[in-house]
Design a protein around this motif. Sequence first.
Motif, PDB file in Angstrom:
ATOM      1  N   ARG A 289      -2.412  -1.151   6.976  1.00 53.85           N
ATOM      2  CA  ARG A 289      -2.914  -2.514   7.140  1.00 53.85           C
ATOM      3  C   ARG A 289      -4.099  -2.676   6.188  1.00 53.85           C
ATOM      4  N   TRP A 290      -3.982  -3.609   5.254  1.00 57.12           N
ATOM      5  CA  TRP A 290      -5.011  -3.810   4.236  1.00 57.12           C
ATOM      6  C   TRP A 290      -5.730  -5.129   4.462  1.00 57.12           C
ATOM      7  N   PRO A 291      -6.990  -5.215   4.082  1.00 58.91           N
ATOM      8  CA  PRO A 291      -7.723  -6.477   4.206  1.00 58.91           C
ATOM      9  C   PRO A 291      -7.104  -7.550   3.326  1.00 58.91           C
ATOM     10  N   GLY A 292      -7.227  -8.787   3.748  1.00 58.63           N
ATOM     11  CA  GLY A 292      -6.573  -9.874   3.037  1.00 58.63           C
ATOM     12  C   GLY A 292      -7.256 -10.308   1.758  1.00 58.63           C
ATOM     13  N   HIS A 293      -8.522  -9.895   1.546  1.00 57.48           N
ATOM     14  CA  HIS A 293      -9.268 -10.429   0.410  1.00 57.48           C
ATOM     15  C   HIS A 293      -9.406  -9.481  -0.763  1.00 57.48           C
ATOM     16  N   ALA A 294      -9.033  -8.212  -0.596  1.00 53.13           N
ATOM     17  CA  ALA A 294      -9.361  -7.224  -1.617  1.00 53.13           C
ATOM     18  C   ALA A 294      -8.149  -6.653  -2.339  1.00 53.13           C
TER      19      ALA A 294
ATOM     20  N   ARG B 119      -8.981   4.057  13.556  1.00 54.37           N
ATOM     21  CA  ARG B 119      -8.057   3.225  12.804  1.00 54.37           C
ATOM     22  C   ARG B 119      -6.792   3.038  13.639  1.00 54.37           C
ATOM     23  N   LEU B 120      -5.953   2.078  13.229  1.00 54.54           N
ATOM     24  CA  LEU B 120      -4.711   1.842  13.955  1.00 54.54           C
ATOM     25  C   LEU B 120      -3.812   3.063  13.874  1.00 54.54           C
ATOM     26  N   GLY B 121      -3.130   3.374  14.992  1.00 46.71           N
ATOM     27  CA  GLY B 121      -2.343   4.592  15.094  1.00 46.71           C
ATOM     28  C   GLY B 121      -0.891   4.430  14.695  1.00 46.71           C
ATOM     29  N   LEU B 122      -0.227   5.560  14.589  1.00 50.12           N
ATOM     30  CA  LEU B 122       1.167   5.580  14.151  1.00 50.12           C
ATOM     31  C   LEU B 122       2.093   4.872  15.122  1.00 50.12           C
ATOM     32  N   ARG B 123       1.759   4.879  16.403  1.00 52.89           N
ATOM     33  CA  ARG B 123       2.655   4.244  17.374  1.00 52.89           C
ATOM     34  C   ARG B 123       2.729   2.737  17.125  1.00 52.89           C
ATOM     35  N   LEU B 124       1.596   2.113  16.795  1.00 54.14           N
ATOM     36  CA  LEU B 124       1.608   0.682  16.499  1.00 54.14           C
ATOM     37  C   LEU B 124       2.375   0.407  15.214  1.00 54.14           C
ATOM     38  N   ARG B 125       2.200   1.275  14.226  1.00 53.25           N
ATOM     39  CA  ARG B 125       2.920   1.078  12.967  1.00 53.25           C
ATOM     40  C   ARG B 125       4.426   1.172  13.185  1.00 53.25           C
ATOM     41  N   ALA B 126       4.827   2.121  14.010  1.00 54.41           N
ATOM     42  CA  ALA B 126       6.258   2.284  14.286  1.00 54.41           C
ATOM     43  C   ALA B 126       6.815   1.063  15.006  1.00 54.41           C
ATOM     44  N   LEU B 127       6.064   0.527  15.953  1.00 50.03           N
ATOM     45  CA  LEU B 127       6.510  -0.666  16.670  1.00 50.03           C
ATOM     46  C   LEU B 127       6.611  -1.858  15.728  1.00 50.03           C
TER      47      LEU B 127
ATOM     48  N   VAL C 279       3.457  -8.245   4.519  1.00 46.85           N
ATOM     49  CA  VAL C 279       3.505  -9.520   5.240  1.00 46.85           C
ATOM     50  C   VAL C 279       2.123  -9.804   5.795  1.00 46.85           C
ATOM     51  N   ALA C 280       1.858 -11.067   6.072  1.00 42.59           N
ATOM     52  CA  ALA C 280       0.579 -11.455   6.649  1.00 42.59           C
ATOM     53  C   ALA C 280       0.467 -10.898   8.061  1.00 42.59           C
ATOM     54  N   ALA C 281      -0.712 -10.418   8.409  1.00 42.50           N
ATOM     55  CA  ALA C 281      -0.948  -9.848   9.732  1.00 42.50           C
ATOM     56  C   ALA C 281      -2.289 -10.328  10.247  1.00 42.50           C
ATOM     57  N   GLY C 282      -2.323 -10.737  11.500  1.00 49.49           N
ATOM     58  CA  GLY C 282      -3.584 -11.163  12.083  1.00 49.49           C
ATOM     59  C   GLY C 282      -3.788 -12.654  11.961  1.00 49.49           C
ATOM     60  N   PRO C 283      -4.995 -13.133  12.242  1.00 46.04           N
ATOM     61  CA  PRO C 283      -5.297 -14.558  12.199  1.00 46.04           C
ATOM     62  C   PRO C 283      -5.333 -15.058  10.768  1.00 46.04           C
ATOM     63  N   PRO C 284      -5.309 -16.389  10.540  1.00 38.01           N
ATOM     64  CA  PRO C 284      -5.384 -16.917   9.178  1.00 38.01           C
ATOM     65  C   PRO C 284      -6.573 -16.338   8.425  1.00 38.01           C
ATOM     66  N   GLY C 285      -6.293 -15.854   7.204  1.00 39.34           N
ATOM     67  CA  GLY C 285      -7.348 -15.220   6.427  1.00 39.34           C
ATOM     68  C   GLY C 285      -7.540 -13.762   6.766  1.00 39.34           C
ATOM     69  N   GLY C 286      -6.664 -13.214   7.612  1.00 39.59           N
ATOM     70  CA  GLY C 286      -6.798 -11.830   8.040  1.00 39.59           C
ATOM     71  C   GLY C 286      -6.163 -10.866   7.073  1.00 39.59           C
ATOM     72  N   GLY C 287      -5.603  -9.775   7.594  1.00 41.49           N
ATOM     73  CA  GLY C 287      -5.104  -8.710   6.736  1.00 41.49           C
ATOM     74  C   GLY C 287      -3.632  -8.827   6.398  1.00 41.49           C
ATOM     75  N   THR C 288      -3.128  -7.782   5.750  1.00 40.51           N
ATOM     76  CA  THR C 288      -1.715  -7.688   5.402  1.00 40.51           C
ATOM     77  C   THR C 288      -1.191  -6.348   5.893  1.00 40.51           C
ATOM     78  N   LEU C 289       0.065  -6.332   6.274  1.00 40.64           N
ATOM     79  CA  LEU C 289       0.721  -5.104   6.702  1.00 40.64           C
ATOM     80  C   LEU C 289       1.730  -4.698   5.643  1.00 40.64           C
ATOM     81  N   CYS C 290       1.531  -3.522   5.062  1.00 45.62           N
ATOM     82  CA  CYS C 290       2.454  -2.997   4.058  1.00 45.62           C
ATOM     83  C   CYS C 290       3.584  -2.261   4.774  1.00 45.62           C
ATOM     84  N   LEU C 291       4.809  -2.675   4.541  1.00 43.62           N
ATOM     85  CA  LEU C 291       5.931  -2.185   5.336  1.00 43.62           C
ATOM     86  C   LEU C 291       6.417  -0.801   4.930  1.00 43.62           C
ATOM     87  N   VAL C 292       6.186  -0.380   3.701  1.00 40.16           N
ATOM     88  CA  VAL C 292       6.602   0.960   3.286  1.00 40.16           C
ATOM     89  C   VAL C 292       5.612   2.005   3.774  1.00 40.16           C
ATOM     90  N   SER C 293       4.345   1.794   3.472  1.00 36.02           N
ATOM     91  CA  SER C 293       3.318   2.776   3.841  1.00 36.02           C
ATOM     92  C   SER C 293       2.874   2.650   5.284  1.00 36.02           C
TER      93      SER C 293
END
Length: 221
Positions: A120-125, A62-70, A103-117
């Motif tokens: 990265r969540w899927p865009g459809h669920a 899964r995506l790591g903490l360093r990417l989340r921090a950036l 906020v929206a993250a990734g290509p159109p129809g992609g996921g979302t990035l939750c800024l507090v937690s």
Amino acid sequence: MAESVAGRLFSVLDAFEEGGPPSLRLTDIAARTGLPAPTALRMVRELVAWGGLERGADGAYRLGLRLRALGAAAPCPRGLLTAALPALRVLGARTGGHADVAVAAGPPGGGTLCLVSGERWPGHATAYGAILWSGPPVAPARLTRHTVVAPGVLAARSARFRAAGLAVCAEEYRLGEVTVAAPVRGPAGTVAALGVTVPTGVPLARVTAAVREAADGVRVG
């Protein structure tokens, strides 16, 4: 011309922006990137060593903490989170759930990035994705028995949610959880989705009212 090492690394990270599960096995990464398995493994190991990926106990990545921090340090999300924090605190207290802004993250129809937690969540669920994405999702995956995956149904539902200014997704991402979200609007339109995750069975009337009020109270731009 052979793809550069940097290009291969980026393709591995892009594999996590396709609206699928938050963790992927090496075989999934190789299939999504088109890289040979040995090459994918080498890139994954580089990213794990750097902190861009993390390997779970089940062997999936899964995506790591360093990417989340950036990502959290980027000016736009950081300013948005600062503006939303007072409303998020009130929303969490009123509902007893986990309040977040995405906020929206990734290509159109992609996921979302939750800024507090930082998740990265899927865009459809989730309700966050339903508010932020108007087009068809990328490779929708069935995450629970309640996940809606039919592109036509998803598109129609998203249009309905966006018109209402409120989205509710029950147990589509995780069993036992309901997400409720509303748009945060700026001068050019919707810039984020603010919402809350509550346990299944919580009366939703008071939750939806609290989410609407919280989102309407955030001023950006």
